[in-house]
Design a protein around this motif. Structure first.
Motif, PDB file in Angstrom:
ATOM      1  N   LEU A  79       0.804  -1.116  -0.062  1.00  0.00           N
ATOM      2  CA  LEU A  79      -0.045   0.090   0.012  1.00  0.00           C
ATOM      3  C   LEU A  79       0.932   1.319  -0.023  1.00  0.00           C
ATOM      4  CD1 LEU A  79      -3.162   0.502   1.924  1.00  0.00           C
ATOM      5  CD2 LEU A  79      -1.640   2.494   1.961  1.00  0.00           C
ATOM      6  N   ASN A  80       0.724   2.135  -1.131  1.00  0.00           N
ATOM      7  CA  ASN A  80       1.353   3.307  -1.032  1.00  0.00           C
ATOM      8  C   ASN A  80       0.572   4.178  -0.985  1.00  0.00           C
ATOM      9  OD1 ASN A  80       3.873   4.722  -1.812  1.00  0.00           O
ATOM     10  ND2 ASN A  80       2.854   5.475  -3.323  1.00  0.00           N
ATOM     11  N   ILE A  81       0.753   5.557   0.044  1.00  0.00           N
ATOM     12  CA  ILE A  81      -0.392   6.584   0.278  1.00  0.00           C
ATOM     13  C   ILE A  81       0.560   7.883  -0.018  1.00  0.00           C
ATOM     14  CG2 ILE A  81       0.060   6.746   2.819  1.00  0.00           C
ATOM     15  CD1 ILE A  81      -2.991   7.528   2.676  1.00  0.00           C
ATOM     16  N   ASN A  82       0.023   8.756  -0.668  1.00  0.00           N
ATOM     17  CA  ASN A  82       0.439  10.318  -0.726  1.00  0.00           C
ATOM     18  C   ASN A  82      -0.640  11.054  -0.086  1.00  0.00           C
ATOM     19  OD1 ASN A  82       3.051  10.597  -2.381  1.00  0.00           O
ATOM     20  ND2 ASN A  82       1.940   9.142  -3.570  1.00  0.00           N
TER      21      ASN A  82
ATOM     22  N   THR B  51      -2.923  -1.354  11.662  1.00  0.00           N
ATOM     23  CA  THR B  51      -2.284  -1.509  13.019  1.00  0.00           C
ATOM     24  C   THR B  51      -1.114  -1.337  12.713  1.00  0.00           C
ATOM     25  OG1 THR B  51      -4.000  -2.940  14.073  1.00  0.00           O
ATOM     26  CG2 THR B  51      -1.923  -2.891  15.100  1.00  0.00           C
ATOM     27  N   LEU B  52      -0.492  -2.053  11.545  1.00  0.00           N
ATOM     28  CA  LEU B  52       1.048  -1.903  11.346  1.00  0.00           C
ATOM     29  C   LEU B  52       1.457  -0.876  10.888  1.00  0.00           C
ATOM     30  CD1 LEU B  52       1.479  -5.529   9.851  1.00  0.00           C
ATOM     31  CD2 LEU B  52       2.168  -4.842  11.995  1.00  0.00           C
ATOM     32  N   MET B  53       0.360  -0.330   9.680  1.00  0.00           N
ATOM     33  CA  MET B  53       0.655   1.259   9.367  1.00  0.00           C
ATOM     34  C   MET B  53       1.003   2.200  10.334  1.00  0.00           C
ATOM     35  SD  MET B  53      -1.906   1.013   5.980  1.00  0.00           S
ATOM     36  CE  MET B  53      -2.470  -0.651   5.412  1.00  0.00           C
ATOM     37  N   ALA B  54      -0.107   2.162  11.191  1.00  0.00           N
ATOM     38  CA  ALA B  54       0.040   2.930  12.358  1.00  0.00           C
ATOM     39  C   ALA B  54       1.187   3.053  13.166  1.00  0.00           C
ATOM     40  CB  ALA B  54      -1.467   2.919  13.129  1.00  0.00           C
ATOM     41  N   MET B  55       1.621   1.952  13.393  1.00  0.00           N
ATOM     42  CA  MET B  55       2.912   1.732  14.262  1.00  0.00           C
ATOM     43  C   MET B  55       4.006   2.448  13.650  1.00  0.00           C
ATOM     44  SD  MET B  55       2.623  -1.641  16.575  1.00  0.00           S
ATOM     45  CE  MET B  55       4.003  -1.033  17.321  1.00  0.00           C
ATOM     46  N   THR B  77       3.974  12.735   4.254  1.00  0.00           N
ATOM     47  CA  THR B  77       3.483  13.054   2.780  1.00  0.00           C
ATOM     48  C   THR B  77       3.438  11.797   2.067  1.00  0.00           C
ATOM     49  OG1 THR B  77       5.820  13.394   2.181  1.00  0.00           O
ATOM     50  CG2 THR B  77       4.406  15.360   2.986  1.00  0.00           C
ATOM     51  N   ASN B  78       4.359  10.822   2.347  1.00  0.00           N
ATOM     52  CA  ASN B  78       4.301   9.394   1.614  1.00  0.00           C
ATOM     53  C   ASN B  78       4.734   8.567   2.676  1.00  0.00           C
ATOM     54  OD1 ASN B  78       6.410   7.581   0.123  1.00  0.00           O
ATOM     55  ND2 ASN B  78       4.237   8.069  -1.247  1.00  0.00           N
ATOM     56  N   LEU B  79       3.799   7.246   2.365  1.00  0.00           N
ATOM     57  CA  LEU B  79       4.325   6.062   3.003  1.00  0.00           C
ATOM     58  C   LEU B  79       4.034   4.711   2.237  1.00  0.00           C
ATOM     59  CD1 LEU B  79       3.583   5.500   6.890  1.00  0.00           C
ATOM     60  CD2 LEU B  79       2.879   3.542   5.144  1.00  0.00           C
ATOM     61  N   ASN B  80       5.080   4.125   2.118  1.00  0.00           N
ATOM     62  CA  ASN B  80       4.941   2.770   1.362  1.00  0.00           C
ATOM     63  C   ASN B  80       5.115   1.448   2.290  1.00  0.00           C
ATOM     64  OD1 ASN B  80       4.530   1.403  -1.301  1.00  0.00           O
ATOM     65  ND2 ASN B  80       6.575   0.779  -1.015  1.00  0.00           N
ATOM     66  N   ILE B  81       4.137   0.531   2.262  1.00  0.00           N
ATOM     67  CA  ILE B  81       4.471  -0.424   3.123  1.00  0.00           C
ATOM     68  C   ILE B  81       4.022  -1.884   2.190  1.00  0.00           C
ATOM     69  CG2 ILE B  81       1.828  -0.685   4.004  1.00  0.00           C
ATOM     70  CD1 ILE B  81       2.615  -1.964   6.376  1.00  0.00           C
ATOM     71  N   ASN B  82       4.996  -2.606   2.702  1.00  0.00           N
ATOM     72  CA  ASN B  82       4.975  -3.978   1.945  1.00  0.00           C
ATOM     73  C   ASN B  82       4.854  -5.134   3.271  1.00  0.00           C
ATOM     74  OD1 ASN B  82       5.745  -4.083  -0.871  1.00  0.00           O
ATOM     75  ND2 ASN B  82       7.197  -2.690  -0.189  1.00  0.00           N
ATOM     76  N   PHE B  83       3.864  -5.813   3.136  1.00  0.00           N
ATOM     77  CA  PHE B  83       3.745  -6.871   4.027  1.00  0.00           C
ATOM     78  C   PHE B  83       4.484  -8.276   3.575  1.00  0.00           C
ATOM     79  CE2 PHE B  83       0.252  -4.137   4.188  1.00  0.00           C
ATOM     80  CZ  PHE B  83       0.222  -3.882   5.594  1.00  0.00           C
ATOM     81  N   LEU B  84       5.329  -8.976   4.553  1.00  0.00           N
ATOM     82  CA  LEU B  84       6.178 -10.008   4.116  1.00  0.00           C
ATOM     83  C   LEU B  84       5.887 -11.203   4.757  1.00  0.00           C
ATOM     84  CD1 LEU B  84       9.480  -7.753   5.001  1.00  0.00           C
ATOM     85  CD2 LEU B  84       8.422  -8.202   2.805  1.00  0.00           C
ATOM     86  N   ARG B  85       5.251 -11.213   5.914  1.00  0.00           N
ATOM     87  CA  ARG B  85       4.872 -12.601   6.657  1.00  0.00           C
ATOM     88  C   ARG B  85       3.717 -12.180   7.460  1.00  0.00           C
ATOM     89  NH1 ARG B  85       9.963 -11.499   6.817  1.00  0.00           N
ATOM     90  NH2 ARG B  85      11.417 -13.178   5.518  1.00  0.00           N
ATOM     91  N   VAL B 125       8.382  -0.536   5.831  1.00  0.00           N
ATOM     92  CA  VAL B 125       7.816   0.514   5.383  1.00  0.00           C
ATOM     93  C   VAL B 125       8.827   1.599   5.266  1.00  0.00           C
ATOM     94  CG1 VAL B 125       6.424   2.502   6.509  1.00  0.00           C
ATOM     95  CG2 VAL B 125       5.517   0.101   6.885  1.00  0.00           C
ATOM     96  N   VAL B 126       8.747   2.315   4.307  1.00  0.00           N
ATOM     97  CA  VAL B 126       9.417   3.454   4.018  1.00  0.00           C
ATOM     98  C   VAL B 126       8.418   4.835   3.862  1.00  0.00           C
ATOM     99  CG1 VAL B 126      10.854   4.855   2.457  1.00  0.00           C
ATOM    100  CG2 VAL B 126      11.073   2.273   2.512  1.00  0.00           C
TER     101      VAL B 126
END
Lengths: 141, 141, 141, 141
Positions: A79-82, B51-55, B77-85, B125-126
């Motif tokens: 998931l990518n948010i701007n 929950t993971l994004m918020a943390m 301004t931007n957040l990119n998350i990859n779920f791995l396990r 996350v980045v």
């Protein structure tokens, strides 16, 4: 395919805190809406980022259910948010999802999020869900 | 720079629902931890994506405070998350942030999220925060 | 698993313009290097963004080959890049990939990109490759 | 604001390899097109990912010029691409950019990429450019 009511009933059971309503689902898309209260705000009197992320993630989940049925084990892989503009504190947030691809194993969509009543989006999301190969866990309709 | 306790005190005041603790902050990084209960789970008996994004978002916020002081108006301004396990349901989640850049107007960091006690990350996350030019709103220490 | 030379030989055949060298591969990672000339520059006397994106994509491809063998039909499904600092025009670019997950159908890794000789990364990438279920197209070693 | 021809003339001077044409620019958007030859292909007889990334990055750059004038030092800060379908080898690629925000310091847009003649996008990009505060380096029109 499941109705709006059937999806809402599933979500209300599946999540302890389910604070949104489904405005529309179908045609490769979904719209969800959430009232904003104190719990969703952050410093600056604006809606918190995680609230917007959670709504976008939900809008994708609902839109996918509208295409392939209620498949609880569909899970987000990316998931990518701007963040584009500051949401106002005293309006609901509306998330409008359009799916770009619904494949056998992956579904990808974009979500525009709005402060209700304003045409300029406050945030934009692109997200990917992994769809389990075998929908045995699918709730029968 | 602010202490762990000062940042926690600020966060507890600024957010109605502040469910995490700060394990460490400083050296261009931060570690935050959150107990997992029913409210954080999703179908499949696993921790929900939001929950993971918020943390991750919180870990970035805290790490930035550790570098520039408590600047409440720093915003994602931007957040990119990859779920791995798949995270387990019965362990806390620990989010470890390392900042890659702290510039005048932008800070960028990565966050690895773990089910406590397991060395393989459940998500990565980045994220980018915008830092207000003028830290007038900065709480003085 | 294939050697550095075997992977380079494959890449030189598979791509008309293959301008990089493999510095290292194995242990869930890879390092690739590319000389920078006029063709890779952009206004401001710096390396162009697409040059960095292409190198990150390549480093991921090579790192995956190091884990599962030369699978030409592994394809990128998502790539997210953040630009951190301005690369210098007169140094090679070095891309260091570390894989975070190598699953049956997806591999995810991060790549830090450097102007050779400088420890601060100029860009950071997270990318996902889809691995074909059936490695029949895999070149036998 | 600059014309299509003025922007193309700038790009042809600024980049050693400029292989695209501008189909349209203006109204917070831009469309660019590139012929596909051997140099743009990858294993599987399809267009390489970096070719699509480069075109998306260019479409954003051109769209921004259409709004604020030719500002060479506008630079990408983040780019996220999702690959949706396999492009065909024997059609040009067309990249259609729509800007979502043009602020004082950041511009954000999305780009849909197509194999010419097909309505289903092969890839989707969201990208952010940083706009220099001071457009002194702006070429006067």
């Amino acid at each position: 395919m499941p109705t709006k009511g059937e999806i809402e009933a599933f979500l209300a059971t599946a999540f302890t805190r389910f604070d949104s309503t489904i405005v529309a689902v179908g045609n490769r898309g979904a719209t969800v809406r959430r009232e904003i209260g104190e719990a969703e705000l952050r410093p600056g009197g604006t809606v918190s980022g995680p609230t917007l992320m959670a709504m976008a993630d939900l809008a994708l989940y609902v839109a996918i259910f509208g295409e392939i049925g209620i498949v609880p084990m569909a899970v987000t892989t990316n998931l990518n948010i701007n963040f584009l503009r500051k949401p106002v504190a005293n309006a609901a947030i509306v998330a409008v999802c359009k799916l770009m691809k619904v494949g056998k194993s992956l579904a990808i969509g974009e979500v525009s999020l709005y402060s209700e009543g304003d045409d300029d989006p406050v945030a934009h999301v692109v997200g990917t869900y992994s769809i389990p190969r075998n929908h045995q866990e699918k709730i029968k309709e």
